[in-house]
Scaffold this active site. Structure first.
Site, PDB file in Angstrom:
ATOM      1  N   MET A 182     -12.302   4.169  -0.592  1.00  0.00           N
ATOM      2  CA  MET A 182     -12.963   4.378   0.699  1.00  0.00           C
ATOM      3  C   MET A 182     -13.716   5.697   0.601  1.00  0.00           C
ATOM      4  O   MET A 182     -13.336   6.700   1.211  1.00  0.00           O
ATOM      5  CB  MET A 182     -11.918   4.382   1.819  1.00  0.00           C
ATOM      6  CG  MET A 182     -11.423   2.988   2.159  1.00  0.00           C
ATOM      7  SD  MET A 182      -9.858   2.994   3.028  1.00  0.00           S
ATOM      8  CE  MET A 182      -8.761   2.980   1.622  1.00  0.00           C
ATOM      9  N   GLY A 229      -0.900   1.682   9.564  1.00  0.00           N
ATOM     10  CA  GLY A 229      -0.190   1.516  10.834  1.00  0.00           C
ATOM     11  C   GLY A 229      -1.020   1.083  12.017  1.00  0.00           C
ATOM     12  O   GLY A 229      -0.592   1.216  13.169  1.00  0.00           O
ATOM     13  N   ASP A 235      -4.909   3.521  -1.961  1.00  0.00           N
ATOM     14  CA  ASP A 235      -6.011   3.788  -1.034  1.00  0.00           C
ATOM     15  C   ASP A 235      -6.564   5.195  -1.231  1.00  0.00           C
ATOM     16  O   ASP A 235      -5.910   6.185  -0.879  1.00  0.00           O
ATOM     17  CB  ASP A 235      -5.500   3.660   0.410  1.00  0.00           C
ATOM     18  CG  ASP A 235      -5.194   2.217   0.763  1.00  0.00           C
ATOM     19  OD1 ASP A 235      -6.129   1.398   0.717  1.00  0.00           O
ATOM     20  OD2 ASP A 235      -4.028   1.911   1.080  1.00  0.00           O
ATOM     21  N   HIS A 270      -8.415   0.867  -4.042  1.00  0.00           N
ATOM     22  CA  HIS A 270      -9.346   0.630  -2.935  1.00  0.00           C
ATOM     23  C   HIS A 270     -10.058   1.946  -2.620  1.00  0.00           C
ATOM     24  O   HIS A 270      -9.455   2.847  -2.050  1.00  0.00           O
ATOM     25  CB  HIS A 270      -8.519   0.121  -1.739  1.00  0.00           C
ATOM     26  CG  HIS A 270      -9.289  -0.105  -0.492  1.00  0.00           C
ATOM     27  ND1 HIS A 270      -8.670  -0.353   0.727  1.00  0.00           N
ATOM     28  CD2 HIS A 270     -10.619  -0.121  -0.228  1.00  0.00           C
ATOM     29  CE1 HIS A 270      -9.585  -0.514   1.662  1.00  0.00           C
ATOM     30  NE2 HIS A 270     -10.777  -0.370   1.112  1.00  0.00           N
ATOM     31  N   MET A 323      -9.289   7.914  -0.195  1.00  0.00           N
ATOM     32  CA  MET A 323     -10.169   8.244   0.947  1.00  0.00           C
ATOM     33  C   MET A 323     -10.752   9.633   0.772  1.00  0.00           C
ATOM     34  O   MET A 323     -10.055  10.555   0.349  1.00  0.00           O
ATOM     35  CB  MET A 323      -9.364   8.226   2.243  1.00  0.00           C
ATOM     36  CG  MET A 323      -8.625   6.933   2.489  1.00  0.00           C
ATOM     37  SD  MET A 323      -7.684   7.024   4.009  1.00  0.00           S
ATOM     38  CE  MET A 323      -6.837   5.450   3.946  1.00  0.00           C
ATOM     39  N   MET A 365     -11.149  -6.169   5.402  1.00  0.00           N
ATOM     40  CA  MET A 365     -10.434  -5.202   6.244  1.00  0.00           C
ATOM     41  C   MET A 365     -10.086  -5.856   7.580  1.00  0.00           C
ATOM     42  O   MET A 365     -10.960  -6.334   8.298  1.00  0.00           O
ATOM     43  CB  MET A 365     -11.286  -3.957   6.486  1.00  0.00           C
ATOM     44  CG  MET A 365     -11.575  -3.110   5.260  1.00  0.00           C
ATOM     45  SD  MET A 365     -10.129  -2.626   4.299  1.00  0.00           S
ATOM     46  CE  MET A 365      -9.129  -1.781   5.526  1.00  0.00           C
ATOM     47  N   HIS A 400      -1.175  -1.250  -4.430  1.00  0.00           N
ATOM     48  CA  HIS A 400      -2.445  -1.000  -3.728  1.00  0.00           C
ATOM     49  C   HIS A 400      -2.566   0.492  -3.439  1.00  0.00           C
ATOM     50  O   HIS A 400      -1.739   1.066  -2.741  1.00  0.00           O
ATOM     51  CB  HIS A 400      -2.484  -1.813  -2.427  1.00  0.00           C
ATOM     52  CG  HIS A 400      -3.784  -1.731  -1.683  1.00  0.00           C
ATOM     53  ND1 HIS A 400      -4.879  -2.524  -1.981  1.00  0.00           N
ATOM     54  CD2 HIS A 400      -4.179  -0.937  -0.658  1.00  0.00           C
ATOM     55  CE1 HIS A 400      -5.872  -2.239  -1.178  1.00  0.00           C
ATOM     56  NE2 HIS A 400      -5.476  -1.274  -0.353  1.00  0.00           N
ATOM     57  N   SER A 412       0.841  -1.199   0.000  1.00  0.00           N
ATOM     58  CA  SER A 412       0.000   0.000   0.000  1.00  0.00           C
ATOM     59  C   SER A 412       0.876   1.248   0.000  1.00  0.00           C
ATOM     60  O   SER A 412       1.660   1.468   0.929  1.00  0.00           O
ATOM     61  CB  SER A 412      -0.907   0.019   1.225  1.00  0.00           C
ATOM     62  OG  SER A 412      -1.438   1.321   1.366  1.00  0.00           O
ATOM     63  N   GLY A 442       1.259  -2.025   4.129  1.00  0.00           N
ATOM     64  CA  GLY A 442       1.714  -0.645   4.011  1.00  0.00           C
ATOM     65  C   GLY A 442       2.913  -0.380   4.886  1.00  0.00           C
ATOM     66  O   GLY A 442       4.070  -0.416   4.432  1.00  0.00           O
ATOM     67  N   SER A 443       2.658  -0.154   6.179  1.00  0.00           N
ATOM     68  CA  SER A 443       3.739   0.185   7.112  1.00  0.00           C
ATOM     69  C   SER A 443       4.812  -0.887   7.166  1.00  0.00           C
ATOM     70  O   SER A 443       6.005  -0.570   7.231  1.00  0.00           O
ATOM     71  CB  SER A 443       3.192   0.356   8.526  1.00  0.00           C
ATOM     72  OG  SER A 443       1.983   1.037   8.482  1.00  0.00           O
ATOM     73  N   GLY A 452      -9.136   3.732   6.980  1.00  0.00           N
ATOM     74  CA  GLY A 452      -8.898   5.162   7.168  1.00  0.00           C
ATOM     75  C   GLY A 452      -7.443   5.500   7.431  1.00  0.00           C
ATOM     76  O   GLY A 452      -6.993   6.574   7.058  1.00  0.00           O
ATOM     77  N   ASP A 471      -6.382  -6.650   4.231  1.00  0.00           N
ATOM     78  CA  ASP A 471      -5.893  -5.269   4.230  1.00  0.00           C
ATOM     79  C   ASP A 471      -5.910  -4.672   5.638  1.00  0.00           C
ATOM     80  O   ASP A 471      -6.974  -4.438   6.202  1.00  0.00           O
ATOM     81  CB  ASP A 471      -6.780  -4.435   3.287  1.00  0.00           C
ATOM     82  CG  ASP A 471      -6.230  -3.041   3.058  1.00  0.00           C
ATOM     83  OD1 ASP A 471      -5.128  -2.733   3.554  1.00  0.00           O
ATOM     84  OD2 ASP A 471      -6.914  -2.251   2.369  1.00  0.00           O
ATOM     85  N   GLY A 472      -4.696  -4.441   6.159  1.00  0.00           N
ATOM     86  CA  GLY A 472      -4.565  -3.759   7.446  1.00  0.00           C
ATOM     87  C   GLY A 472      -3.763  -4.555   8.455  1.00  0.00           C
ATOM     88  O   GLY A 472      -4.120  -5.673   8.814  1.00  0.00           O
ATOM     89  N   GLY A 473      -2.640  -3.993   8.860  1.00  0.00           N
ATOM     90  CA  GLY A 473      -1.839  -4.609   9.919  1.00  0.00           C
ATOM     91  C   GLY A 473      -1.173  -5.915   9.529  1.00  0.00           C
ATOM     92  O   GLY A 473      -0.783  -6.708  10.392  1.00  0.00           O
TER      93      GLY A 473
HETATM   94  C1  DX5 Z   1      -6.397   1.347   5.494  1.00  0.00           C
HETATM   95  C2  DX5 Z   1      -5.953   1.033   4.102  1.00  0.00           C
HETATM   96  C3  DX5 Z   1      -4.812   0.104   4.046  1.00  0.00           C
HETATM   97  C4  DX5 Z   1      -3.558   0.634   4.710  1.00  0.00           C
HETATM   98  C5  DX5 Z   1      -2.800  -0.559   5.208  1.00  0.00           C
HETATM   99  O1  DX5 Z   1      -7.574   2.065   5.436  1.00  0.00           O
HETATM  100  O2  DX5 Z   1      -6.995   0.436   3.368  1.00  0.00           O
HETATM  101  O3  DX5 Z   1      -4.535  -0.323   2.716  1.00  0.00           O
HETATM  102  O4  DX5 Z   1      -2.758   1.379   3.875  1.00  0.00           O
HETATM  103  O5  DX5 Z   1      -1.728  -0.091   5.926  1.00  0.00           O
HETATM  104  P1  DX5 Z   1      -0.987  -0.975   7.022  1.00  0.00           P
HETATM  105  O6  DX5 Z   1      -0.436  -2.146   6.304  1.00  0.00           O
HETATM  106  O7  DX5 Z   1       0.018  -0.030   7.568  1.00  0.00           O
HETATM  107  O8  DX5 Z   1      -2.033  -1.375   8.036  1.00  0.00           O
HETATM  108 ZN    ZN Z   2      -6.494  -0.475   1.357  1.00  0.00          ZN
END
Ligand code: DX5
Ligand code: ZN
Length: 215
Positions: free
Chosen positions: A67, A144, A34, A65, A36, A136, A32, A7, A196-197, A141, A174-176
């Site tokens: 949002m 990290g 994101d 993605h 928003m 998710m 990926h 991401s 992402g992170s 949103g 997606d996420g963490g």
């Molecule tokens: C959150 C996003 C994710 C985010 C994931 O709303 O949809 O794609 O970037 O980031 P990490 O991997 O840091 O949780």
């Molecule tokens: Zn995402």
């Protein structure tokens, strides 16, 4: 072996060119992105011009993605910007079936994202029309955040739903996501891992992507 979709939300926005070069040289399968709107989620990220810029910088698929509320308003625009996979949120789509058809009519793969509180069973009547479910594993949103452990259960349920419907749907998490939960997610049925992170905050993102690829 899962597909890896880093991401870009976690990358350095002053150096998006560097980030795309890095991903091009890595084992990343998809980019990926994101998007928003500050309404569906309490954060604003980036939009069409950034997707368009990445389109010029890579031949790898752009996994967008959304949002945003009423995502159906922008399906044609994201196609024109270069999206290959377009994911809308279940919770933001009153006429989800119509939106999925509209995405496919534009020649893109159609994705549905589920918030952590949204039951997998709600997808039963559309699962054969869905190319990708973005599960998710944090509240959307922000990057990290901490991975929600209940996700494993939902992935297993979703896998069972896909199998019983004889659907061809991929499961994306997606996420963490990190090297610790990745193997467990794959064992539960995940096909695509977004990170992402974990990727962009690591010392060697290329090596981190390889580590996830081999998880
Ligand atoms: C959150 C996003 C994710 C985010 C994931 O709303 O949809 O794609 O970037 O980031 P990490 O991997 O840091 O949780
Ligand atoms: Zn995402």
């Amino acid at each position: 072996m899962a597909l890896i979709a880093p991401s870009l939300l976690a990358s350095d926005f002053l150096n998006l060119g560097k980030a795309s070069t890095l991903l091009n040289e890595s084992q990343a399968d998809w980019f990926h992105l994101d998007v928003m709107d500050g309404v569906f989620v309490p954060n604003i990220s980036f939009g069409l011009p950034v997707v368009e810029a990445f389109r010029k910088a890579t031949d790898k698929p752009l996994d967008v993605h959304l949002m945003i509320t009423q995502p159906e308003r922008y399906i044609k625009d994201f196609k024109a910007a270069g999206a290959d996979i377009l994911t809308v949120h279940y919770e933001a789509s009153t006429h989800l079936h119509r939106s999925l058809q509209a995405i496919k009519d534009e020649g893109m793969q159609a994705g549905v994202a589920l918030n952590p509180h949204t039951p997998v069973s709600l997808l039963r009547d559309v699962i054969n029309d869905v190319d990708l479910v973005c599960m998710m594993s944090v509240n959307p949103g922000f990057g990290g955040q901490k991975f929600i452990e209940h996700t494993y259960q939902k992935v297993k349920e979703l896998k069972a739903l896909i199998t019983s419907a004889q659907a061809n749907t991929k499961i994306e998490i997606d996420g963490g996501v990190n090297a610790t939960n990745a193997p467990k997610l794959i064992a539960a049925g995940a096909d695509v891992l977004v990170a992402g992170s974990f990727v962009f905050r690591s010392k060697d993102p290329i090596e981190t992507i390889a580590q996830l690829k081999n998880a």
